[in-house]
Design an enzyme around this catalytic site. Structure first.
Site, PDB file in Angstrom:
ATOM      1  N   LYS A 151       2.883   9.281   8.522  1.00  0.00           N
ATOM      2  CA  LYS A 151       2.070   8.982   9.723  1.00  0.00           C
ATOM      3  C   LYS A 151       2.647   9.451  11.074  1.00  0.00           C
ATOM      4  O   LYS A 151       2.173  10.422  11.628  1.00  0.00           O
ATOM      5  CB  LYS A 151       1.754   7.483   9.760  1.00  0.00           C
ATOM      6  CG  LYS A 151       0.851   7.072   8.586  1.00  0.00           C
ATOM      7  CD  LYS A 151       0.287   5.682   8.744  1.00  0.00           C
ATOM      8  CE  LYS A 151      -0.870   5.433   7.801  1.00  0.00           C
ATOM      9  NZ  LYS A 151      -0.537   4.863   6.487  1.00  0.00           N
ATOM     10  N   PHE A 181       0.859  -1.188   0.000  1.00  0.00           N
ATOM     11  CA  PHE A 181       0.000   0.000   0.000  1.00  0.00           C
ATOM     12  C   PHE A 181       0.889   1.229   0.000  1.00  0.00           C
ATOM     13  O   PHE A 181       1.747   1.381   0.862  1.00  0.00           O
ATOM     14  CB  PHE A 181      -0.940   0.041   1.215  1.00  0.00           C
ATOM     15  CG  PHE A 181      -1.898   1.197   1.137  1.00  0.00           C
ATOM     16  CD1 PHE A 181      -3.059   1.112   0.388  1.00  0.00           C
ATOM     17  CD2 PHE A 181      -1.601   2.402   1.763  1.00  0.00           C
ATOM     18  CE1 PHE A 181      -3.921   2.201   0.277  1.00  0.00           C
ATOM     19  CE2 PHE A 181      -2.457   3.496   1.655  1.00  0.00           C
ATOM     20  CZ  PHE A 181      -3.621   3.391   0.915  1.00  0.00           C
ATOM     21  N   ASP A 206       9.265   2.577   1.618  1.00  0.00           N
ATOM     22  CA  ASP A 206       8.077   3.269   2.100  1.00  0.00           C
ATOM     23  C   ASP A 206       7.959   3.005   3.601  1.00  0.00           C
ATOM     24  O   ASP A 206       7.496   1.953   4.022  1.00  0.00           O
ATOM     25  CB  ASP A 206       6.836   2.774   1.347  1.00  0.00           C
ATOM     26  CG  ASP A 206       5.570   3.509   1.797  1.00  0.00           C
ATOM     27  OD1 ASP A 206       5.626   4.207   2.840  1.00  0.00           O
ATOM     28  OD2 ASP A 206       4.541   3.387   1.111  1.00  0.00           O
TER      29      ASP A 206
HETATM   30  C1  LIG Z   1      -0.806   5.098   5.103  1.00  0.00           C
HETATM   31  C2  LIG Z   1       0.216   4.726   4.145  1.00  0.00           C
HETATM   32  C3  LIG Z   1       0.422   5.468   2.962  1.00  0.00           C
HETATM   33  C4  LIG Z   1      -0.481   6.607   2.544  1.00  0.00           C
HETATM   34  O1  LIG Z   1      -0.448   7.659   3.435  1.00  0.00           O
HETATM   35  P1  LIG Z   1      -1.555   8.837   3.296  1.00  0.00           P
HETATM   36  O2  LIG Z   1      -1.147   9.817   4.351  1.00  0.00           O
HETATM   37  O3  LIG Z   1      -2.882   8.202   3.562  1.00  0.00           O
HETATM   38  O4  LIG Z   1      -1.461   9.379   1.932  1.00  0.00           O
HETATM   39  C5  LIG Z   1       1.469   5.118   2.150  1.00  0.00           C
HETATM   40  N1  LIG Z   1       2.278   4.087   2.460  1.00  0.00           N
HETATM   41  C6  LIG Z   1       2.116   3.354   3.582  1.00  0.00           C
HETATM   42  C7  LIG Z   1       3.073   2.251   3.879  1.00  0.00           C
HETATM   43  C8  LIG Z   1       1.075   3.641   4.454  1.00  0.00           C
HETATM   44  O5  LIG Z   1       0.897   2.890   5.546  1.00  0.00           O
END
Ligand SMILES: *Cc1c(COP(=O)(O)O)cnc(C)c1O
Length: 398
Positions: free
Chosen positions: A254, A138, A225
């Site tokens: 986050k 994701f 990521d």
């Molecule tokens: C939550 C998340 C995203 C997206 O972040 P947003 O602030 O919702 O755009 C991207 N990569 C990972 C691994 C995530 O957990």
């Protein structure tokens, strides 16, 4: 009508139908507890999806927010900024990374990482532009990041998707990785050290090491990521520190703002040199308000003992989760305070979620059948015990 009914009626009328929320509206938080519009309190193991690192209303967070709000909040990136430099320094501290660009969300951080990788090879005159990512990953909801996301449910309705992205490999499959990276047009591998939304699935050490080795050998970039895993969540500031590897680019969001929207793309000095003024930009990104709050939060996380405490509490949480015996409880896994308990199926996971919620415990289901535990990093062992005792009863009743 109750307070909640009034809130729900208006909210449902005007907020776009992109989520299916449960019938709760939180109005206040304190420490690891949330209070809803009817006055009921909940112990929170979701933390705004691994966001509220210091819990709710932590003086370090609120003081930084109020102090900076009184000074200046947004000034654009046309000027130098002290909070921006201060948080950037905290983010790269002790790593091989040297430069940072700020945005407001995880998706923006990944957009920046992808654009930076492409610009890097463009500048070198090399025909490398493809971005390889993992199945069940994701990476966000913008067109580029939702395409990199290896789950059809998120991107299928939005075709045509951007080209050169959306080349997926099965996670933790070394042979498939070697094959995919063999393509000379691949610019970068974009991968989560622990798949979060996909079901709390950590990369094996040999897989991450191989990812680093192969990308280096092929002249490709390794983009991690760390939107969910960064900022101390795993017991180290960055999850990649557990693997003994040095990435070229890292996306974060986050946890770094502790509940204030801020995200970051981090890169080595060498890779960041690909940018020239005008290549990339943002109006709100690196706002002094966001940076000042993020700086205070990251500095707290880096205080001696804080992350050791996260490690210890994470081990404790997983040990206690492993006490739960039920034919439908399959596996406990995770690192620090990003942990999952996989169960047999989605229906069982939802039943656990609903029963726990009714008793005042906020859990979450990710990857369809994994109970996710990403509490505030300040959670205590006593609070973990309290949740576990209720979770045992819930599971036994199902
Ligand atoms: C939550 C998340 C995203 C997206 O972040 P947003 O602030 O919702 O755009 C991207 N990569 C990972 C691994 C995530 O957990």
């Amino acid at each position: 009508m109750s307070n909640f009914d009034v809130i729900k009626e208006r909210d449902k009328k005007y907020f776009m139908n992109t989520y299916s929320p449960v019938d709760i509206a939180f109005v206040k938080g304190e420490g690891c507890y949330l209070t809803d519009s009817e006055g009921k309190t909940y112990l929170d193991f979701l933390a705004g999806i691994a966001v509220n690192a210091l819990g709710y209303n932590h003086p370090i967070f609120t003081d930084a927010l109020i102090e900076q709000a009184k000074k200046v909040t947004v000034v654009s990136n046309y000027f130098y900024s002290e909070p921006r430099g201060l948080i950037a320094e905290q983010l790269v501290k002790g790593t091989n990374l040297g430069k940072v660009f700020f945005g407001n969300s995880g998706a923006e951080a990944n957009e920046c990482s992808i654009k930076l990788a492409r610009k890097y090879f463009y500048k070198r005159g090399e025909n490398k532009y493809k971005i390889v990512s993992a199945r069940q990953s994701f990476h966000g909801r913008t067109l580029a990041t939702v395409t990199a996301t290896g789950q059809e449910q998120y991107n299928k309705p939005f075709a045509p998707l951007p080209g050169g992205i959306g080349i997926y490999v099965p996670y933790n499959d070394e042979e498939a990785l070697a094959k995919a990276l063999g393509d000379k047009e691949v610019a970068a591998l974009l991968i989560e050290p622990i798949q979060g939304e996909g079901g709390i699935m950590p990369a094996t050490e040999s897989y991450m090491k191989l990812a680093r080795e192969l990308t280096k050998k092929n002249g490709q970039l390794l983009i991690l990521d760390e939107v969910q895993t960064g900022a101390g969540r795993t017991g180290k500031f960055w999850a990649f520190e557990h693997y003994g590897i040095e990435p070229d680019v890292v996306s974060a969001a986050k946890g770094i703002g502790g509940g204030f929207p801020i995200s970051a793309c981090l890169a080595t000095d060498e890779v960041a040199e690909a940018w020239t003024p005008g290549d990339h930009g943002t109006t709100f990104g690196s706002a002094p308000l966001a940076c000042a709050v993020g700086y205070a939060v990251c500095k707290k996380i880096r205080e001696p003992g804080f992350m050791e405490d996260v490690t210890r509490k994470g081990e404790y949480l997983r040990a206690r989760l492993k006490e739960i015996k039920h034919p439908k409880v399959k596996e406990v896994r995770g690192m620090g305070l990003i942990d999952g308990m996989e169960v047999e199926d989605e229906a069982f996971a939802k039943a656990i979620y609903n029963d726990m919620l009714s008793k005042g415990y906020i859990l979450n289901v990710c990857g369809h059948k994994v109970m996710r535990f990403v509490p505030p990093l300040i959670i205590t062992e006593e609070q973990i015990d309290e949740m576990i005792e209720e979770l045992k009863k819930t599971v036994a009743s199902l």
